[in-house]
Design an enzyme around this catalytic site. Structure first.
Site, PDB file in Angstrom:
ATOM      1  N   GLU A  83      28.736 -28.369   8.429  1.00  0.00           N
ATOM      2  CA  GLU A  83      29.184 -29.343   9.421  1.00  0.00           C
ATOM      3  C   GLU A  83      28.070 -30.331   9.747  1.00  0.00           C
ATOM      4  OE1 GLU A  83      30.359 -26.715  12.624  1.00  0.00           O
ATOM      5  OE2 GLU A  83      31.645 -25.611  11.258  1.00  0.00           O
ATOM      6  N   GLU A 120      33.988 -22.486  10.086  1.00  0.00           N
ATOM      7  CA  GLU A 120      32.903 -21.645   9.560  1.00  0.00           C
ATOM      8  C   GLU A 120      33.382 -20.627   8.533  1.00  0.00           C
ATOM      9  OE1 GLU A 120      33.334 -22.341  12.781  1.00  0.00           O
ATOM     10  OE2 GLU A 120      31.616 -23.655  13.080  1.00  0.00           O
ATOM     11  N   GLN A 152      24.611 -24.569  11.348  1.00  0.00           N
ATOM     12  CA  GLN A 152      24.051 -25.049  12.618  1.00  0.00           C
ATOM     13  C   GLN A 152      23.390 -23.890  13.372  1.00  0.00           C
ATOM     14  OE1 GLN A 152      26.710 -27.592  14.845  1.00  0.00           O
ATOM     15  NE2 GLN A 152      26.857 -29.047  13.173  1.00  0.00           N
ATOM     16  N   PHE A 153      23.990 -23.467  14.458  1.00  0.00           N
ATOM     17  CA  PHE A 153      23.416 -22.378  15.243  1.00  0.00           C
ATOM     18  C   PHE A 153      23.798 -21.039  14.600  1.00  0.00           C
ATOM     19  CE2 PHE A 153      23.529 -25.948  18.017  1.00  0.00           C
ATOM     20  CZ  PHE A 153      22.491 -25.791  18.910  1.00  0.00           C
ATOM     21  N   ASP A 182      24.392 -18.398  15.807  1.00  0.00           N
ATOM     22  CA  ASP A 182      25.452 -17.716  16.564  1.00  0.00           C
ATOM     23  C   ASP A 182      26.816 -17.893  15.883  1.00  0.00           C
ATOM     24  OD1 ASP A 182      23.963 -17.667  19.604  1.00  0.00           O
ATOM     25  OD2 ASP A 182      23.366 -19.222  18.209  1.00  0.00           O
ATOM     26  N   PHE A 183      26.984 -19.003  15.163  1.00  0.00           N
ATOM     27  CA  PHE A 183      28.293 -19.290  14.571  1.00  0.00           C
ATOM     28  C   PHE A 183      28.556 -18.462  13.311  1.00  0.00           C
ATOM     29  CE2 PHE A 183      27.400 -23.858  16.219  1.00  0.00           C
ATOM     30  CZ  PHE A 183      27.454 -23.400  17.523  1.00  0.00           C
ATOM     31  N   ILE A 184      27.537 -17.733  12.854  1.00  0.00           N
ATOM     32  CA  ILE A 184      27.757 -16.807  11.730  1.00  0.00           C
ATOM     33  C   ILE A 184      28.841 -15.807  12.112  1.00  0.00           C
ATOM     34  CG2 ILE A 184      26.716 -14.979  10.312  1.00  0.00           C
ATOM     35  CD1 ILE A 184      24.064 -16.428  10.494  1.00  0.00           C
ATOM     36  N   HIS A 197      24.333 -20.012  22.099  1.00  0.00           N
ATOM     37  CA  HIS A 197      23.588 -20.862  21.156  1.00  0.00           C
ATOM     38  C   HIS A 197      22.127 -20.441  21.044  1.00  0.00           C
ATOM     39  CE1 HIS A 197      26.988 -23.607  21.854  1.00  0.00           C
ATOM     40  NE2 HIS A 197      26.602 -24.303  20.803  1.00  0.00           N
TER      41      HIS A 197
HETATM   42  C1  TPP Z   1      32.160 -22.474  16.228  1.00  0.00           C
HETATM   43  C2  TPP Z   1      31.330 -23.658  16.436  1.00  0.00           C
HETATM   44  N1  TPP Z   1      31.029 -24.452  15.387  1.00  0.00           N
HETATM   45  C3  TPP Z   1      30.263 -25.539  15.568  1.00  0.00           C
HETATM   46  C4  TPP Z   1      29.779 -25.859  16.797  1.00  0.00           C
HETATM   47  C5  TPP Z   1      28.888 -27.075  16.975  1.00  0.00           C
HETATM   48  N2  TPP Z   1      29.659 -28.112  17.641  1.00  0.00           N
HETATM   49  C6  TPP Z   1      29.675 -28.221  18.971  1.00  0.00           C
HETATM   50  S1  TPP Z   1      30.746 -29.355  19.502  1.00  0.00           S
HETATM   51  C7  TPP Z   1      31.178 -29.768  17.925  1.00  0.00           C
HETATM   52  C8  TPP Z   1      32.189 -30.819  17.695  1.00  0.00           C
HETATM   53  C9  TPP Z   1      33.469 -30.481  18.344  1.00  0.00           C
HETATM   54  O1  TPP Z   1      34.386 -31.478  18.085  1.00  0.00           O
HETATM   55  P1  TPP Z   1      35.729 -31.550  18.885  1.00  0.00           P
HETATM   56  O2  TPP Z   1      36.418 -30.240  18.858  1.00  0.00           O
HETATM   57  O3  TPP Z   1      36.479 -32.719  18.388  1.00  0.00           O
HETATM   58  O4  TPP Z   1      35.269 -31.780  20.401  1.00  0.00           O
HETATM   59  P2  TPP Z   1      34.444 -33.018  20.994  1.00  0.00           P
HETATM   60  O5  TPP Z   1      33.005 -32.679  20.888  1.00  0.00           O
HETATM   61  O6  TPP Z   1      34.799 -34.229  20.245  1.00  0.00           O
HETATM   62  O7  TPP Z   1      34.865 -33.075  22.428  1.00  0.00           O
HETATM   63  C10 TPP Z   1      30.483 -28.999  17.005  1.00  0.00           C
HETATM   64  C11 TPP Z   1      30.607 -29.102  15.559  1.00  0.00           C
HETATM   65  C12 TPP Z   1      30.094 -24.992  17.864  1.00  0.00           C
HETATM   66  N3  TPP Z   1      29.633 -25.206  19.102  1.00  0.00           N
HETATM   67  N4  TPP Z   1      30.882 -23.926  17.671  1.00  0.00           N
END
Ligand code: TPP
Ligand code: MG
Lengths: 331, 323
Positions: free
Chosen positions: A29, A60, A82-83, A85-87, A129
């Site tokens: 991502e 993921e 990324q983090f 934690d997301f594993i 995180h």
């Molecule tokens: C499971 C997970 N994967 C990746 C992330 C990192 N991350 C945080 S917000 C985000 C984007 C989220 O997009 P969206 O659902 O459209 O919400 P928005 O931020 O646009 O409000 C990502 C990739 C995360 N926090 N949790």
């Protein structure tokens, strides 16, 4: 040699490998224009194009599974989650699939992939995180686990991880990304399973991982002023683990302190302590083994509490003093 | 456009005030991060105020929501106190999470906010569980699950919507489609045009609304709430909107143009609702000014409260791990 950051060292290892080997590609991502969650992959999209630097949806499990499937069929994916934690969301593909495909299939096939993820606390990112869950994956036969603590190690270990024919989890620490170190310009490999003595000493062995290596070194410098001579051993990889190096060091110093950021309960420190207790170094121990690890709490947001949740330099200093003090009162 | 739910003029003005509270709260947070006096990271919902306020306008305190990492607006819309929120942002013991949660973990069970979430898609199955409670205990409350466009690519979204659909649970899946998940444009991340189309594969209604138009959001949510309360099963609402600021504090916004950002700023949800209220004779410019001033004062008091509040004691590290 040049001075670069831990983050740049990782990028270099990736870039040099992608230049050399068409099968290596990136998947994850926001690794393209955004440059990854922590800026590590910045510039790689421009260098290699969107076919080999593949931005994915927030999925993921599919990222992990796509890495497994492509690895099984001839590619060498490097995925960024990324983090770390997301594993947890990719756990089935990692633990039930990647780790044991070869074994279940009677030795057929291989899964050469590297999962990169940032772990650890210290940035105020709070409970979801900031975790250090490396013991989870170290527990799984079939996975290899790497935790570089310096820029030099990061580059060489990543090269070895990419070359390895097994799934390797490569934990990067958020607080280390900006730390600098001398790193050769050319590609080089540091074998997985080879510990590094980061500081030689005679009075006590501190086995520390990831960011705790840096904290142990600072503690060691402080203790030197009290004429305490600390050896800091960085296993660099938990699986495979350089047991011999740890045993030899403890045999020499007679004291073992294990330090990691992960929650102490069920943490990898217990494994290291047990290995020493079961080894010939046991008889050289002049004080009980001690472990320092995170408190058994989720990582809190408040900066003061966040600090208190994981070992700090002062905790290491005090533990060493206590351990050696115990020795003196015993004699 | 006529307003469907039965709201009094003071209530409609209160929604206007809430939009400003959200805008101003996030502007303050932005300022504190810029000044370097705030720890951690944050996700601002400036430009998206109409979705949170419009959707929550039709809920009571018994109704529930689950929220996201971009959750300050949801919390305020669901009735959270901004002083306790500000204290949390400063990591103080008087904050909603006693300083242990920060920007991504607000919850307020008394007001029906089951919590914002650091895990994308993490709250969606939880909302299904809350709706299951309502069904099993024969309660009348509904749950709204807020999530972003990006979250609809998580397995958790699909599993949760499917489960709610077969059990006909009283849950509204509310997608705030702000066009991007971090740096990823949603139209490159899905192979369909609208997220609402995903409803079809679960046999539930999918509705598209202008997420910058509070009245439209409110009406759609009102109808959805009636539908789910009658036991007809869940609904998916897709609200098209835009986040004005970067994804989080460290975003250089290289994946979109300044021109696009300017375009969306001309569609300011607060200005639009303000215009609507003035047109209807519910709001005067004078009152608008007074409300904005009041919001500013509330926020100043909140910041004061936060700054004056004590830090959590070290013992607090060990509390609340288990019930
Ligand atoms: C499971 C997970 N994967 C990746 C992330 C990192 N991350 C945080 S917000 C985000 C984007 C989220 O997009 P969206 O659902 O459209 O919400 P928005 O931020 O646009 O409000 C990502 C990739 C995360 N926090 N949790
Ligand atoms: Mg989005």
């Amino acid at each position: 040699m040049w001075m670069i950051t831990y983050s740049e060292a990782i990028r270099e290892a990736i870039s040099l490998e992608m230049q050399r080997n068409e099968d290596v590609f990136l998947i994850g991502e926001d690794i393209g224009v955004y440059g990854g969650g922590f800026g590590v992959t910045e510039g790689l999209l421009a260098e290699f194009g969107a076919d080999r630097v593949r931005d994915t949806p927030i999925s993921e499990s599919a990222i992990m599974g796509a890495a497994v499937g492509s690895a099984l069929t001839g590619m060498r994916p490097i995925l960024e989650l990324q983090f770390s934690d997301f594993i947890t969301i990719a756990m089935d593909q990692l633990v039930n699939q990647a780790a044991k495909l070869r074994y279940m299939h009677g030795g057929e096939g291989r899964v050469p992939l590297v999962l990169r993820a940032a772990s650890g606390s210290g940035t105020g990112a709070a409970a979801q995180h900031s975790q250090s869950l490396e013991a989870w994956v170290a527990h799984i036969p079939g996975l290899k686990v790497v935790q570089p603590s310096t820029a030099f190690d990061a580059k060489g270990l990543l090269k070895a991880a990419i070359d390895d024919d097994n799934p390797v989890i490569f934990y990067e620490h958020k607080l280390l990304y900006k730390t600098e170190g001398e790193v050769p310009k050319e590609q080089y490999s540091i074998p997985l399973g080879k510990a590094d003595i980061k500081r030689e000493g005679t009075d006590i062995t501190i086995v520390a991982t990831s960011v705790m290596v840096q904290r142990a070194l600072i503690a060691a410098a402080k203790l030197e002023r009290e004429a305490i001579n600390v050896e800091v051993l960085d296993p660099r990889t938990l699986v495979p683990l350089d047991e011999e190096a740890i045993i030899a060091s403890v045999k020499k110093t007679g004291h073992l302190l294990v330090v990691h950021e992960a929650v102490k309960r069920g943490g990898f420190g217990g494994e290291i302590a047990s290995i020493v207790a079961e080894s010939r170094a046991f008889h050289s121990l002049r004080a009980p083994i001690k472990r320092l690890g995170g408190e058994a709490v989720p990582i809190p947001f408040s900066p003061e509490l966040e600090k208190a949740a994981v070992p700090q330099v002062e905790d290491i200093v005090q533990s060493v003093q206590k351990m050696l003090g115990v020795k003196m009162t015993c004699i | 456009m006529e307003i469907l739910p039965n709201l009094t003029n003071p209530e409609l003005l209160h929604l206007y005030k809430k939009m400003w509270l959200i805008r101003h709260f996030d502007e303050k947070i932005d300022e504190f991060f810029r000044k370097g006096i705030m720890h951690g990271t944050t996700h601002l919902s400036i430009g998206q105020e109409a979705t949170a306020v419009g959707a929550c306008a039709v809920l009571t305190d018994e109704d529930k929501i689950t929220s996201t990492h971009r959750g300050h607006g949801h919390a305020i819309a669901k009735g959270a106190r901004v002083d306790k929120m500000m204290a949390e942002m400063f990591g103080k013991s008087t904050g909603y999470s006693k300083g242990k949660g920060g920007s991504m973990h607000f919850s307020d069970l008394e007001k029906g906010n089951l919590g914002s979430n650091g895990i994308v898609g993490g709250g969606i199955p939880i909302a299904v569980g809350a709706a299951l409670t309502a069904k099993m205990k024969k309660q009348k409350d509904v749950t709204i699950s807020f999530f972003g466009d990006g979250a609809t690519n998580e397995g958790s979204f699909h599993e949760a919507v499917n489960l709610a659909s077969i059990w006909k649970l009283p849950v509204i899946f509310f997608c705030e489609n702000n066009q991007y998940g971090m740096s990823s444009p949603i139209d490159e991340m899905i192979n369909i045009e609208h997220i609402a189309e995903r409803a079809a594969s679960y046999g539930i209604p999918g509705v598209i609304v202008d997420g910058n138009n509070l009245v439209e959001v409110m009406n759609a949510t009102y109808e959805a709430a009636e539908h789910v309360r009658m036991g007809k099963g869940p609904i998916l609402i897709e609200a098209k909107t835009y986040r004005w600021r970067g994804h989080s504090k460290s975003d250089k916004r290289k994946y979109r143009s300044r021109e696009e950002e300017r375009f969306w700023q001309t569609r300011d949800p607060i200005k639009q609702y303000e215009g609507y209220l003035i047109n209807k004779g519910i709001l005067t410019r004078e009152t608008a000014k007074k409300i904005k001033l009041e919001v500013r004062q509330i926020m100043e008091a909140a910041v004061e409260f936060a700054k004056r509040s004590p830090k959590p004691s070290i013992e607090e590290l060990y509390t609340d791990v288990y019930a």
